[in-house]
Design a protein around this motif. Structure first.
Motif, PDB file in Angstrom:
ATOM      1  N   UNK A 270       0.805  -1.220   0.000  1.00  0.00           N
ATOM      2  CA  UNK A 270       0.000   0.000   0.000  1.00  0.00           C
ATOM      3  C   UNK A 270       0.842   1.277   0.000  1.00  0.00           C
ATOM      4  N   UNK A 271       0.212   2.333  -0.464  1.00  0.00           N
ATOM      5  CA  UNK A 271       0.832   3.651  -0.462  1.00  0.00           C
ATOM      6  C   UNK A 271       0.767   4.239   0.940  1.00  0.00           C
TER       7      UNK A 271
ATOM      8  N   UNK B  57       0.731   7.455   1.173  1.00  0.00           N
ATOM      9  CA  UNK B  57       0.167   8.770   0.873  1.00  0.00           C
ATOM     10  C   UNK B  57      -1.357   8.746   0.916  1.00  0.00           C
ATOM     11  N   UNK B  58      -1.933   9.901   1.182  1.00  0.00           N
ATOM     12  CA  UNK B  58      -3.381  10.064   1.052  1.00  0.00           C
ATOM     13  C   UNK B  58      -3.694  10.277  -0.420  1.00  0.00           C
ATOM     14  N   UNK B  59      -4.822   9.755  -0.876  1.00  0.00           N
ATOM     15  CA  UNK B  59      -5.202   9.941  -2.271  1.00  0.00           C
ATOM     16  C   UNK B  59      -6.709   9.830  -2.425  1.00  0.00           C
ATOM     17  N   UNK B  60      -7.191  10.365  -3.535  1.00  0.00           N
ATOM     18  CA  UNK B  60      -8.604  10.255  -3.898  1.00  0.00           C
ATOM     19  C   UNK B  60      -8.755   9.053  -4.811  1.00  0.00           C
ATOM     20  N   UNK B  61      -9.643   8.176  -4.484  1.00  0.00           N
ATOM     21  CA  UNK B  61      -9.886   6.960  -5.263  1.00  0.00           C
ATOM     22  C   UNK B  61     -10.750   7.331  -6.473  1.00  0.00           C
TER      23      UNK B  61
ATOM     24  N   UNK C 276      -4.265  -1.716  -5.686  1.00  0.00           N
ATOM     25  CA  UNK C 276      -3.198  -2.242  -4.836  1.00  0.00           C
ATOM     26  C   UNK C 276      -2.590  -1.146  -3.967  1.00  0.00           C
ATOM     27  N   UNK C 277      -2.676   0.096  -4.420  1.00  0.00           N
ATOM     28  CA  UNK C 277      -2.175   1.222  -3.636  1.00  0.00           C
ATOM     29  C   UNK C 277      -2.944   1.350  -2.319  1.00  0.00           C
ATOM     30  N   UNK C 278      -4.159   0.837  -2.298  1.00  0.00           N
ATOM     31  CA  UNK C 278      -5.005   0.886  -1.102  1.00  0.00           C
ATOM     32  C   UNK C 278      -5.043  -0.459  -0.367  1.00  0.00           C
TER      33      UNK C 278
END
Length: 78
Positions: free
Chosen positions: A42-43, A45-49, A70-72
Motif C-alpha cells: 500500500x501507499x 500517501x493520502x489519495x482520492x480513489x 493495490x495502492x489501497x
C-alpha cells in the motif's frame, strides 16, 4: 493448479509498471518513489480513489492478477 500471483520487485517489472499513469497517482507518491503497489504494498500517501489502470498494466496482465487498487489494498493474495 493455482497461479502464483506474487509479483517480484524487479527492475523489469518497475519499467512495466503503470502506477505513475494512474489517476490516483499523486505528487506525494512521486516524491516518495512509490510504484509497483502490486508487489510493494500500500501507499503511505493520502489519495482520492478516482480510478484504476491496473487492468491495462503489463504487470497485471503478465501475473494474471485479479484485484484492483493495490495502492489501497496491498499486494495480491494467492
Amino acid at each position: 493448479m493455482q497461479n502464483n500471483r506474487t509479483v517480484p520487485n524487479t527492475d523489469d517489472n518497475i519499467k512495466k509498471c503503470q502506477c505513475p499513469e494512474c489517476p490516483i497517482y499523486n505528487k506525494c507518491m512521486k516524491e516518495n518513489d512509490e510504484h509497483l503497489f502490486c508487489s510493494k504494498g500500500i501507499s503511505q500517501c493520502d489519495f482520492n480513489k478516482t480510478g484504476c489502470v491496473c487492468p491495462n498494466c503489463r504487470v497485471w496482465i503478465e501475473y494474471q492478477l485479479i484485484s484492483l487498487f493495490y495502492c489501497e489494498k496491498g499486494v495480491e493474495k494467492n
